[in-house]
Design an enzyme around this catalytic site. Structure first.
Site, PDB file in Angstrom:
ATOM      1  N   LYS A  92     -47.160 -20.043 -22.008  1.00 42.09           N
ATOM      2  CA  LYS A  92     -46.805 -19.913 -20.594  1.00 42.09           C
ATOM      3  C   LYS A  92     -46.946 -18.450 -20.199  1.00 42.09           C
ATOM      4  O   LYS A  92     -46.483 -17.565 -20.919  1.00 42.09           O
ATOM      5  CB  LYS A  92     -45.349 -20.361 -20.438  1.00 42.09           C
ATOM      6  CG  LYS A  92     -44.802 -20.343 -19.033  1.00 42.09           C
ATOM      7  CD  LYS A  92     -43.280 -20.560 -19.069  1.00 42.09           C
ATOM      8  CE  LYS A  92     -42.684 -20.278 -17.702  1.00 42.09           C
ATOM      9  NZ  LYS A  92     -41.210 -20.183 -17.763  1.00 42.09           N
ATOM     10  N   ASP A 220     -30.716 -21.994 -13.296  1.00 38.91           N
ATOM     11  CA  ASP A 220     -31.788 -22.881 -12.858  1.00 38.91           C
ATOM     12  C   ASP A 220     -32.468 -23.513 -14.071  1.00 38.91           C
ATOM     13  O   ASP A 220     -33.537 -23.092 -14.482  1.00 38.91           O
ATOM     14  CB  ASP A 220     -32.800 -22.106 -12.016  1.00 38.91           C
ATOM     15  CG  ASP A 220     -33.834 -23.035 -11.407  1.00 38.91           C
ATOM     16  OD1 ASP A 220     -33.581 -24.265 -11.392  1.00 38.91           O
ATOM     17  OD2 ASP A 220     -34.891 -22.557 -10.986  1.00 38.91           O
TER      18      ASP A 220
END
Lengths: 242, 242
Positions: A92, A220
Site C-alpha cells: 500500500k 477510523d
C-alpha cells in the site's frame, strides 16, 4: 547480518542505500533513473517477519520475482494497493505523515504482538521509501487478509456504526461486493453463529486490539469480515462436477 | 483493577495518592506527617512482577509486614540499601535523575525481558516516591540476587577491568568480602569450571545483557558472582554434626 535482539533504538533507524543507474561498489547497475531505497526500522521489521513466520528469501521472492498486481482502490485515502502475484502480500502506498505515524507506533505494535499474539490487527512486514527524481514513494507491506485460496462468498466492512453504512449501488454491482453494517443487519439478521469458545476468544482479541487502537488514538478503523459458506462451496463444487 | 495488556503510555504514568495524617475518603488515618505516595508506571511494573512470578499479596506482605533491614552500603553511589525481613527484596534509594532514567528505560527493559527471558540484569519490581515535608524519597524495589537460602562461600564483583580492581583491606576483613577482578585472577587462576552447555548459555545471556546496557548507554556495571562451594558446604555440615 547477525541475529540479535531488537532494541528500542531499532524502531527509529532508517537505512538508506543509493542506487545510481551505472551501479556502484555496493549496488548493481540498472536501467532506471538513479534512486535511493530507504528501509525503515530494518531490524524491527525483520523481527516482526520472523514472528509471523515469513522467511527472508520467500519475502524477497514474493515481492521481487514477478510484477505486482494493482488493485482497484477500495478506500477513500488516495492510497494505491498492490498484491504480489503469489497473493501473499499487500503493498500500500502511504503519505509521508502516515509512514511517520506508523514508525512512531512500532514500539506499541511490538508490545501488542508480544502480549496478544492472536491479534487481528494488520501484520506489517516492512516500510520502505523509494526516492527518485525528487519524488518519494512510500509503501508498507502487509498480510493479505483474504487471499484467494479460501473463497469468500460474502464480505463485510463493519464499523459498529449505522450512519451511512450501506454499500453503494456501484459497489453492489461487483462480483464480490464489500457490504457494510446496514447490509449486515438486513441480510444477516441472525448474525453469525460461532461456538462459545471461538466467540469468547474472538471478542477478547477484538477488545485487546481496540485497546491498542485507542491507545494509538486511531478511531477510523473497521473489521473486515469474510464469510466462507461451506454449504454453498459444496453446492458449487457439485455443480462444477455435473 | 482489571487485567489488561500493557500499553506504551503505561511506562510514562505516575500515580499519586495523598495520605493526610487525619485520613481521607480513600486513605486511612496514620501517625506520620502528611505524605504523598507516588507509584511510577504501576501497570507496567505489575506486568513485570507477574512475569517474574511475584504474587501481588506476597509482594505487599514482604514489603510492609515487617520493618526493612538496612544494609551497610557496598557502593559509592550514596544510595541506602534495605532488604525485606523475609530476604526476598532489596530496596534501594535513588536520586531524582536515576529514577527518571530508570523510567525512561522501561520500554527497552520490557523488550529485553520479552526477548531474553534468561536475562541476568536486575529484576525491577517497582519504583516509588514518598513526598513528605518538602522532601522526596525515591526507592526502587529489586530482586535479592544472593538470598541467604543458598550460602555463598565467595563473592566477586567483576568489571572485566584490572585497573584498581582489588578489594580494599577493610573489605577483606568482612566475614564475606566482595572481591574484585584482580583477586579473582589471583585466587582463582583456573577460573570457574562450567559444563559446555551452561557456559555457552551463560555467555549468550551476558552478551545479550551487555547489548541492552550498551543501548542504554550504561557503562558502569559489573557482574556480581556468588560461588557456592558444594564440597565446602558438605565439610561444614559434617563439622556441625560432629
Amino acid at each position: 547480518k547477525p541475529e540479535r535482539d531488537v532494541l528500542m533504538q531499532d524502531f527509529y533507524v532508517v537505512e538508506s542505500i543509493f542506487f545510481p543507474s551505472e551501479g556502484s561498489n555496493l549496488t548493481p547497475a540498472h536501467h532506471f533513473q538513479d534512486f535511493r531505497f530507504k528501509t525503515y526500522a530494518p531490524v524491527a521489521f525483520r523481527y516482526f517477519r520472523e514472528l509471523f513466520g515469513i522467511r527472508p528469501d520467500d519475502y524477497l521472492y514474493s515481492l521481487c520475482n514477478e510484477p505486482l498486481i494493482e488493485l482497484s482502490n477500495p478506500g477513500a485515502s488516495g492510497s494505491l494497493f498492490y498484491v504480489t502475484s503469489d497473493d501473499e502480500f499487500i503493498i500500500k502506498t502511504v503519505m509521508h505523515k502516515e509512514a511517520e505515524f506508523l514508525q512512531k507506533l512500532l514500539p506499541g505494535y511490538y508490545m501488542n504482538l508480544n502480549q496478544n499474539p492472536r491479534t487481528l490487527l494488520p501484520k506489517f512486514y516492512g516500510l520502505y521509501c523509494v526516492q527518485s527524481g525528487g519524488k518519494n514513494i512510500r509503501v508498507v507491506v502487509m498480510n493479505n487478509v483474504l487471499p484467494r485460496v479460501v473463497k469468500m462468498h460474502l464480505k463485510f466492512d463493519l464499523k459498529g456504526s449505522t450512519y451511512k453504512r450501506r454499500a453503494s449501488k456501484k459497489e453492489k454491482e461487483k462480483t464480490l461486493p464489500t457490504y457494510k453494517d446496514l447490509d449486515f443487519i438486513q441480510d444477516m439478521p441472525e448474525g453469525l453463529l460461532l461456538d462459545a469458545d471461538t466467540f469468547s476468544a474472538l471478542v477478547k482479541t477484538l477488545q485487546r486490539d481496540c485497546l491498542v487502537l485507542e491507545s494509538f488514538k486511531i478511531m477510523d478503523y473497521s473489521l473486515l469480515l469474510g464469510v466462507h459458506n461451506i454449504d454453498q462451496q459444496e453446492r458449487e463444487r457439485q455443480a462444477e462436477g455435473a
